[in-house]
Design a protein around this motif. Structure first.
Motif, PDB file in Angstrom:
ATOM      1  N   SER A   1       3.846   1.070 -21.176  1.00  0.00           N
ATOM      2  CA  SER A   1       4.355   1.214 -22.537  1.00  0.00           C
ATOM      3  C   SER A   1       5.816   0.781 -22.680  1.00  0.00           C
ATOM      4  CB  SER A   1       4.219   2.665 -22.997  1.00  0.00           C
ATOM      5  OG  SER A   1       4.953   3.521 -22.138  1.00  0.00           O
ATOM      6  N   ILE A   2       6.350   0.064 -21.681  1.00  0.00           N
ATOM      7  CA  ILE A   2       7.742  -0.391 -21.749  1.00  0.00           C
ATOM      8  C   ILE A   2       7.782  -1.894 -21.457  1.00  0.00           C
ATOM      9  CG2 ILE A   2      10.077  -0.137 -20.854  1.00  0.00           C
ATOM     10  CD1 ILE A   2       9.357   2.662 -19.937  1.00  0.00           C
ATOM     11  N   ASP A   3       8.286  -2.667 -22.420  1.00  0.00           N
ATOM     12  CA  ASP A   3       8.405  -4.111 -22.214  1.00  0.00           C
ATOM     13  C   ASP A   3       9.775  -4.585 -22.666  1.00  0.00           C
ATOM     14  OD1 ASP A   3       7.851  -3.658 -24.903  1.00  0.00           O
ATOM     15  OD2 ASP A   3       6.829  -5.562 -25.177  1.00  0.00           O
ATOM     16  N   TYR A   4      10.086  -5.851 -22.375  1.00  0.00           N
ATOM     17  CA  TYR A   4      11.385  -6.425 -22.697  1.00  0.00           C
ATOM     18  C   TYR A   4      11.227  -7.899 -23.027  1.00  0.00           C
ATOM     19  CZ  TYR A   4      10.987  -8.121 -17.894  1.00  0.00           C
ATOM     20  OH  TYR A   4      10.543  -8.730 -16.757  1.00  0.00           O
ATOM     21  N   PHE A   5      12.271  -8.458 -23.683  1.00  0.00           N
ATOM     22  CA  PHE A   5      12.230  -9.861 -24.092  1.00  0.00           C
ATOM     23  C   PHE A   5      13.660 -10.389 -24.171  1.00  0.00           C
ATOM     24  CE2 PHE A   5      12.227 -13.211 -27.345  1.00  0.00           C
ATOM     25  CZ  PHE A   5      11.184 -14.020 -26.908  1.00  0.00           C
ATOM     26  N   VAL A   6      13.897 -11.545 -23.580  1.00  0.00           N
ATOM     27  CA  VAL A   6      15.200 -12.207 -23.637  1.00  0.00           C
ATOM     28  C   VAL A   6      14.961 -13.668 -23.990  1.00  0.00           C
ATOM     29  CG1 VAL A   6      17.292 -12.854 -22.389  1.00  0.00           C
ATOM     30  CG2 VAL A   6      16.180 -10.660 -21.906  1.00  0.00           C
ATOM     31  N   GLN A   7      15.721 -14.179 -24.973  1.00  0.00           N
ATOM     32  CA  GLN A   7      15.567 -15.574 -25.388  1.00  0.00           C
ATOM     33  C   GLN A   7      16.947 -16.220 -25.563  1.00  0.00           C
ATOM     34  OE1 GLN A   7      12.984 -18.184 -28.533  1.00  0.00           O
ATOM     35  NE2 GLN A   7      13.847 -16.303 -29.340  1.00  0.00           N
ATOM     36  N   THR A   8      17.112 -17.367 -24.930  1.00  0.00           N
ATOM     37  CA  THR A   8      18.359 -18.123 -25.011  1.00  0.00           C
ATOM     38  C   THR A   8      18.068 -19.547 -25.449  1.00  0.00           C
ATOM     39  OG1 THR A   8      19.356 -16.822 -23.235  1.00  0.00           O
ATOM     40  CG2 THR A   8      20.365 -18.935 -23.723  1.00  0.00           C
ATOM     41  N   ASP A   9      18.886 -20.051 -26.355  1.00  0.00           N
ATOM     42  CA  ASP A   9      18.790 -21.455 -26.737  1.00  0.00           C
ATOM     43  C   ASP A   9      19.890 -22.204 -25.996  1.00  0.00           C
ATOM     44  OD1 ASP A   9      18.339 -23.900 -27.985  1.00  0.00           O
ATOM     45  OD2 ASP A   9      17.804 -22.936 -29.869  1.00  0.00           O
ATOM     46  N   LEU A  10      19.498 -22.995 -25.019  1.00  0.00           N
ATOM     47  CA  LEU A  10      20.469 -23.706 -24.186  1.00  0.00           C
ATOM     48  C   LEU A  10      21.116 -24.874 -24.906  1.00  0.00           C
ATOM     49  CD1 LEU A  10      18.450 -23.732 -20.841  1.00  0.00           C
ATOM     50  CD2 LEU A  10      20.206 -22.108 -21.566  1.00  0.00           C
ATOM     51  N   CYS A  11      20.468 -25.361 -25.980  1.00  0.00           N
ATOM     52  CA  CYS A  11      21.035 -26.489 -26.722  1.00  0.00           C
ATOM     53  C   CYS A  11      20.547 -26.441 -28.154  1.00  0.00           C
ATOM     54  CB  CYS A  11      20.650 -27.812 -26.063  1.00  0.00           C
ATOM     55  SG  CYS A  11      21.491 -29.242 -26.775  1.00  0.00           S
ATOM     56  N   ASN A  12      21.215 -25.647 -28.969  1.00  0.00           N
ATOM     57  CA  ASN A  12      20.923 -25.587 -30.403  1.00  0.00           C
ATOM     58  C   ASN A  12      21.820 -26.595 -31.101  1.00  0.00           C
ATOM     59  OD1 ASN A  12      20.595 -24.999 -33.097  1.00  0.00           O
ATOM     60  ND2 ASN A  12      20.763 -22.792 -32.863  1.00  0.00           N
ATOM     61  N   ALA A  13      21.329 -27.830 -31.210  1.00  0.00           N
ATOM     62  CA  ALA A  13      22.124 -28.940 -31.753  1.00  0.00           C
ATOM     63  C   ALA A  13      23.436 -29.084 -31.000  1.00  0.00           C
ATOM     64  CB  ALA A  13      22.375 -28.736 -33.244  1.00  0.00           C
ATOM     65  N   GLY A  14      23.390 -28.859 -29.681  1.00  0.00           N
ATOM     66  CA  GLY A  14      24.559 -29.037 -28.830  1.00  0.00           C
ATOM     67  C   GLY A  14      25.279 -27.758 -28.467  1.00  0.00           C
ATOM     68  N   LYS A  15      24.845 -26.611 -29.002  1.00  0.00           N
ATOM     69  CA  LYS A  15      25.507 -25.335 -28.735  1.00  0.00           C
ATOM     70  C   LYS A  15      24.547 -24.383 -28.024  1.00  0.00           C
ATOM     71  CE  LYS A  15      28.289 -25.809 -32.938  1.00  0.00           C
ATOM     72  NZ  LYS A  15      28.611 -25.219 -34.264  1.00  0.00           N
ATOM     73  N   MET A  16      25.106 -23.554 -27.152  1.00  0.00           N
ATOM     74  CA  MET A  16      24.316 -22.571 -26.419  1.00  0.00           C
ATOM     75  C   MET A  16      24.493 -21.207 -27.066  1.00  0.00           C
ATOM     76  SD  MET A  16      24.495 -21.601 -22.374  1.00  0.00           S
ATOM     77  CE  MET A  16      23.493 -20.281 -21.683  1.00  0.00           C
ATOM     78  N   GLN A  17      23.379 -20.444 -27.173  1.00  0.00           N
ATOM     79  CA  GLN A  17      23.451 -19.150 -27.828  1.00  0.00           C
ATOM     80  C   GLN A  17      22.342 -18.231 -27.325  1.00  0.00           C
ATOM     81  OE1 GLN A  17      22.745 -19.177 -32.115  1.00  0.00           O
ATOM     82  NE2 GLN A  17      24.268 -17.577 -32.403  1.00  0.00           N
ATOM     83  N   ILE A  18      22.704 -16.955 -27.090  1.00  0.00           N
ATOM     84  CA  ILE A  18      21.703 -15.934 -26.771  1.00  0.00           C
ATOM     85  C   ILE A  18      21.142 -15.412 -28.085  1.00  0.00           C
ATOM     86  CG2 ILE A  18      21.306 -13.688 -25.737  1.00  0.00           C
ATOM     87  CD1 ILE A  18      23.516 -14.300 -23.747  1.00  0.00           C
ATOM     88  N   LEU A  19      19.841 -15.565 -28.288  1.00  0.00           N
ATOM     89  CA  LEU A  19      19.224 -15.202 -29.555  1.00  0.00           C
ATOM     90  C   LEU A  19      18.639 -13.796 -29.552  1.00  0.00           C
ATOM     91  CD1 LEU A  19      17.378 -18.572 -30.238  1.00  0.00           C
ATOM     92  CD2 LEU A  19      19.525 -17.784 -31.243  1.00  0.00           C
ATOM     93  N   ASP A  20      17.888 -13.481 -28.520  1.00  0.00           N
ATOM     94  CA  ASP A  20      17.213 -12.185 -28.466  1.00  0.00           C
ATOM     95  C   ASP A  20      17.443 -11.528 -27.115  1.00  0.00           C
ATOM     96  OD1 ASP A  20      15.352 -12.216 -31.027  1.00  0.00           O
ATOM     97  OD2 ASP A  20      15.127 -14.174 -30.075  1.00  0.00           O
ATOM     98  N   ALA A  21      17.592 -10.212 -27.152  1.00  0.00           N
ATOM     99  CA  ALA A  21      17.689  -9.428 -25.922  1.00  0.00           C
ATOM    100  C   ALA A  21      17.359  -7.993 -26.294  1.00  0.00           C
ATOM    101  CB  ALA A  21      19.095  -9.520 -25.317  1.00  0.00           C
ATOM    102  N   TRP A  22      16.097  -7.606 -26.064  1.00  0.00           N
ATOM    103  CA  TRP A  22      15.692  -6.273 -26.496  1.00  0.00           C
ATOM    104  C   TRP A  22      14.704  -5.630 -25.526  1.00  0.00           C
ATOM    105  CZ3 TRP A  22      10.455  -6.243 -27.021  1.00  0.00           C
ATOM    106  CH2 TRP A  22       9.812  -7.393 -27.474  1.00  0.00           C
ATOM    107  N   GLY A  23      14.656  -4.312 -25.603  1.00  0.00           N
ATOM    108  CA  GLY A  23      13.671  -3.529 -24.873  1.00  0.00           C
ATOM    109  C   GLY A  23      12.866  -2.709 -25.862  1.00  0.00           C
ATOM    110  N   ARG A  24      11.628  -2.398 -25.498  1.00  0.00           N
ATOM    111  CA  ARG A  24      10.739  -1.671 -26.406  1.00  0.00           C
ATOM    112  C   ARG A  24       9.915  -0.659 -25.617  1.00  0.00           C
ATOM    113  NH1 ARG A  24       7.026  -5.477 -29.874  1.00  0.00           N
ATOM    114  NH2 ARG A  24       6.290  -5.984 -27.772  1.00  0.00           N
ATOM    115  N   ILE A  25       9.732   0.493 -26.210  1.00  0.00           N
ATOM    116  CA  ILE A  25       8.973   1.555 -25.557  1.00  0.00           C
ATOM    117  C   ILE A  25       7.964   2.157 -26.535  1.00  0.00           C
ATOM    118  CG2 ILE A  25      10.738   3.293 -26.123  1.00  0.00           C
ATOM    119  CD1 ILE A  25       9.994   4.670 -23.454  1.00  0.00           C
ATOM    120  N   GLY A  26       6.747   2.364 -26.080  1.00  0.00           N
ATOM    121  CA  GLY A  26       5.728   3.023 -26.885  1.00  0.00           C
ATOM    122  C   GLY A  26       5.904   4.526 -26.777  1.00  0.00           C
ATOM    123  N   ILE A  27       6.153   5.189 -27.906  1.00  0.00           N
ATOM    124  CA  ILE A  27       6.430   6.627 -27.874  1.00  0.00           C
ATOM    125  C   ILE A  27       5.261   7.453 -28.375  1.00  0.00           C
ATOM    126  CG2 ILE A  27       8.917   6.351 -28.022  1.00  0.00           C
ATOM    127  CD1 ILE A  27       8.796   6.707 -30.976  1.00  0.00           C
TER     128      ILE A  27
END
Length: 340
Positions: A68-94
């Protein structure tokens, strides 16, 4: 001994004494890695200017550490030439159907804005998905699925977030941003509606929106409307709409095994993202406009691997007297999207 210490000690004892269930033993702890690469060429048909871009080079990492515990991380290494961390989250089923999520992610509001680059129908996003409602934030939300069957399901989400941009997690604030969304599916029709309230500066912007999505065989048809209201009459309310249809069919054309044709009509009135000028007035970031888009796509699909080669033409309609910035007028876009 305080009640808190007694409770903590009891909880630790219970966790230590509880045997690991068979379900927990089966959890695959190996992270899953996926990616999406989107490269393109664009030409402004008004003056002939053109450019090449690596529009996205996204890498995602996701997995579970417990049933019941998962995670997700997403990075755009080249968003029209720019790097950016888009998502970084954890989730738990309660509880059954109830989940808690915290971190950085897209606020639960809107429909078109939740399409990832690897799943775009058109080369360029709708005005709703790009200008009106393109908000990731740091915060937390609850999501609840009261029922889910083969024929219908419902998802209710709501949360609170920092009003600041995702590149600044250190700023202390006295006001928060909020968002909530309800999505209901009955067979092949999905309805969604929601609200969002954000205050990036000293003007709160309240958004209302709704959408209907219909899928049938090879057809996908969707319509969405959104309204943005600015408090203290600081800017005229902005309205936006997006209606499109996509039809796909199998083909045998070299390596490609699917083709599709698309058409879209979307538009928006004058829009402000909430930024101010030197005099303190809200800036109109986007002029009123309407657009018609037509295109075609050749696709190679094999399990999780996906490749699209797409060609779109966009025809813009501005009000008389508007000076159109380079690249914001009629254009042709050819792009290749690879997902793995």
């Amino acid at each position: 001994m305080s009640i808190l210490k007694v409770f903590t000690a009891a909880a630790v004892c219970l966790m230590c004494a509880a045997p690991m269930s068979a379900e927990e033993e089966k959890v695959d702890l190996v992270p899953k890695i996926h990616g999406a690469l989107r490269t393109r060429w664009e030409m402004d048909t008004e003056d002939g200017a053109n450019r090449f871009q690596v529009r996205n080079a996204r890498v995602t990492l996701d997995g579970k550490i417990a049933p019941s515990i998962d995670y997700f991380v997403q990075t755009d290494l080249c968003n029209a030439g720019k790097m950016q961390i888009l998502d970084a989250w954890g989730r738990i089923g309660i509880a059954d159907g109830l989940k808690f999520q915290a971190g950085q992610f897209r606020m639960p509001f809107g429909t078109d804005c939740f399409k990832a680059p690897s799943n775009y129908i058109f080369a360029n996003r709708s005005f709703i998905g790009k200008q009106m409602c393109n908000v990731r934030a740091v915060g937390a939300k609850l999501s609840y699925t009261p029922f889910s069957t083969q024929f219908n399901d419902m998802l209710i989400e709501g949360g609170a977030f920092n009003p600041t941009v995702i590149t600044d997690h250190n700023k202390w604030v006295k006001t928060l941003a909020y968002a909530a969304k309800i999505a209901y599916r009955v067979r092949n029709v999905k309805f969604a509606t929601g609200v969002q309230s954000i205050e990036p500066d000293s003007v709160r912007m309240n958004l209302l929106g709704g959408s209907v999505t219909w899928t049938c065989g090879r057809w996908l048809v969707e319509g969405e409307y959104m309204n943005k209201h600015y408090t203290h009459k600081s800017h005229k309310s902005a309205h936006a709409y997006n209606i499109y249809a996509d039809y796909h069919f199998p083909v045998k054309a070299g390596v490609f095994n699917q083709a599709s044709v698309q058409a879209r009509v979307d538009g928006m009135t004058a829009h402000s993202s909430g930024t101010r000028n030197a005099e303190g007035y809200l800036i109109t970031n986007n002029a009123a406009r309407n657009r018609v888009t037509v295109g075609g796509t050749l696709t190679y699909k094999y399990k999780a691997v996906h490749c699209d080669v797409r060609l779109d033409y966009e025809k813009y309609f501005y009000h008389h007297g508007v000076t159109v910035p380079e690249g914001d007028g009629d254009k042709i876009t050819a792009e290749m999207v690879i997902r793995f």
